[in-house]
Scaffold this active site. Sequence first.
Site, PDB file in Angstrom:
ATOM      1  CG  ASN A  14      -1.684   1.241   1.429  1.00  0.00           C
ATOM      2  OD1 ASN A  14      -1.815   2.041   0.502  1.00  0.00           O
ATOM      3  ND2 ASN A  14      -2.209   1.432   2.627  1.00  0.00           N
ATOM      4  N   GLY A  24       2.699   2.094  10.722  1.00  0.00           N
ATOM      5  CA  GLY A  24       3.613   3.218  10.538  1.00  0.00           C
ATOM      6  C   GLY A  24       4.323   3.640  11.817  1.00  0.00           C
ATOM      7  CD  GLU A  83      -2.746   5.415   6.767  1.00  0.00           C
ATOM      8  OE1 GLU A  83      -2.768   5.489   5.533  1.00  0.00           O
ATOM      9  OE2 GLU A  83      -1.769   4.945   7.394  1.00  0.00           O
ATOM     10  CE  LYS A 130       0.295   3.390   4.769  1.00  0.00           C
ATOM     11  NZ  LYS A 130       0.288   3.545   6.211  1.00  0.00           N
ATOM     12  CD  GLU A 135      -3.274  -2.784   7.392  1.00  0.00           C
ATOM     13  OE1 GLU A 135      -2.151  -2.969   6.924  1.00  0.00           O
ATOM     14  OE2 GLU A 135      -3.961  -1.790   7.134  1.00  0.00           O
ATOM     15  CB  SER A 143       5.631  -1.878  11.851  1.00  0.00           C
ATOM     16  OG  SER A 143       5.149  -0.559  12.076  1.00  0.00           O
ATOM     17  CG  HIS A 166      -5.494   1.684   5.316  1.00  0.00           C
ATOM     18  ND1 HIS A 166      -5.065   2.658   6.195  1.00  0.00           N
ATOM     19  CD2 HIS A 166      -4.453   0.844   5.133  1.00  0.00           C
ATOM     20  CE1 HIS A 166      -3.799   2.411   6.521  1.00  0.00           C
ATOM     21  NE2 HIS A 166      -3.407   1.319   5.893  1.00  0.00           N
TER      22      HIS A 166
HETATM   23  C1  PEP Z   1      -0.484  -0.017   6.138  1.00  0.00           C
HETATM   24  O1  PEP Z   1      -0.592   1.190   5.961  1.00  0.00           O
HETATM   25  O2  PEP Z   1      -1.351  -0.782   5.699  1.00  0.00           O
HETATM   26  C2  PEP Z   1       0.685  -0.494   6.869  1.00  0.00           C
HETATM   27  C3  PEP Z   1       0.661  -1.712   7.327  1.00  0.00           C
HETATM   28  O3  PEP Z   1       1.708   0.401   7.041  1.00  0.00           O
HETATM   29  P1  PEP Z   1       3.158   0.083   7.674  1.00  0.00           P
HETATM   30  O4  PEP Z   1       3.651  -1.196   7.047  1.00  0.00           O
HETATM   31  O5  PEP Z   1       4.000   1.260   7.277  1.00  0.00           O
HETATM   32  O6  PEP Z   1       2.957  -0.041   9.144  1.00  0.00           O
END
Ligand code: PEP
Length: 249
Positions: A9, A172, A96, A11, A166, A212, A94
Amino acid sequence: MRKNIVAGNWKMNNDLAQTETLLTALKAQKITSDAEVMVAPSFTNLWSAYNTLKNTNIEVAAQNMHFAANGAYTGEVSASMLKSVGVKTVILGHSERRAYFNETDELLAQKVDAALANDMRVIFCFGEELSDRKANNHEAVVGDQIKNALFHLDAPAFQNIVLAYEPVWAIGTGETASPEQAQDMHAFIRQTLVDKYGADVANSVSILYGGSVKPNNAQEIFSKPDVDGGLIGGASLNAEDFFAIVNAF
Ligand code: PEP
């Protein structure tokens, strides 16, 4: 049997030139695992990504879409628009989108319906906040997110659903759920599917972990029996790191 999947992703990162540079670097990498691979650039770069990747094993996905077929929804993009540029998979829900764009389970149910009605595959994201986990409420929160947005579907619809757990506190932040925490939650998610749809459906749905995931922790997380891959944010912006994760199976 369910598939292993690693999806990147991107973003709101990468303009057209940066997208082309990253896609070229991705094309130079080799997939040595059995994982299905996809990347989700921004809307403006989907057509370019589709053309660059069309003869490769890397699929192009979108990060979001609107539920309506068309109409007065300024700034939005529909399923048929995505399909017209070669996109067959869309990430929905997601954290966000939920946090910054007020996407609710009810809205997401409409988006899921629109994607499925257009024969698209959905990567459906959900996960608890840190406060939910501290209150030991994480399973209830995740269970509700899944039920509210997906449990109106019939069993065959799950052929086109991929789940992505998630935990918001791990996105992040550099903080990952431990492999055991991920496995516990994924087992809970699968059991939730068993209870509603039976074991055959539950065992056919891929459940990805996101939060992460990096080259140095992917293998341990992916080794867990109910973890069928990853949704990768930050590390998907670097071709070597992303493919180290893809090949961690
Ligand atoms: C995400 O935004 O779906 C995600 C898992 O981000 P990150 O790997 O940067 O934590």
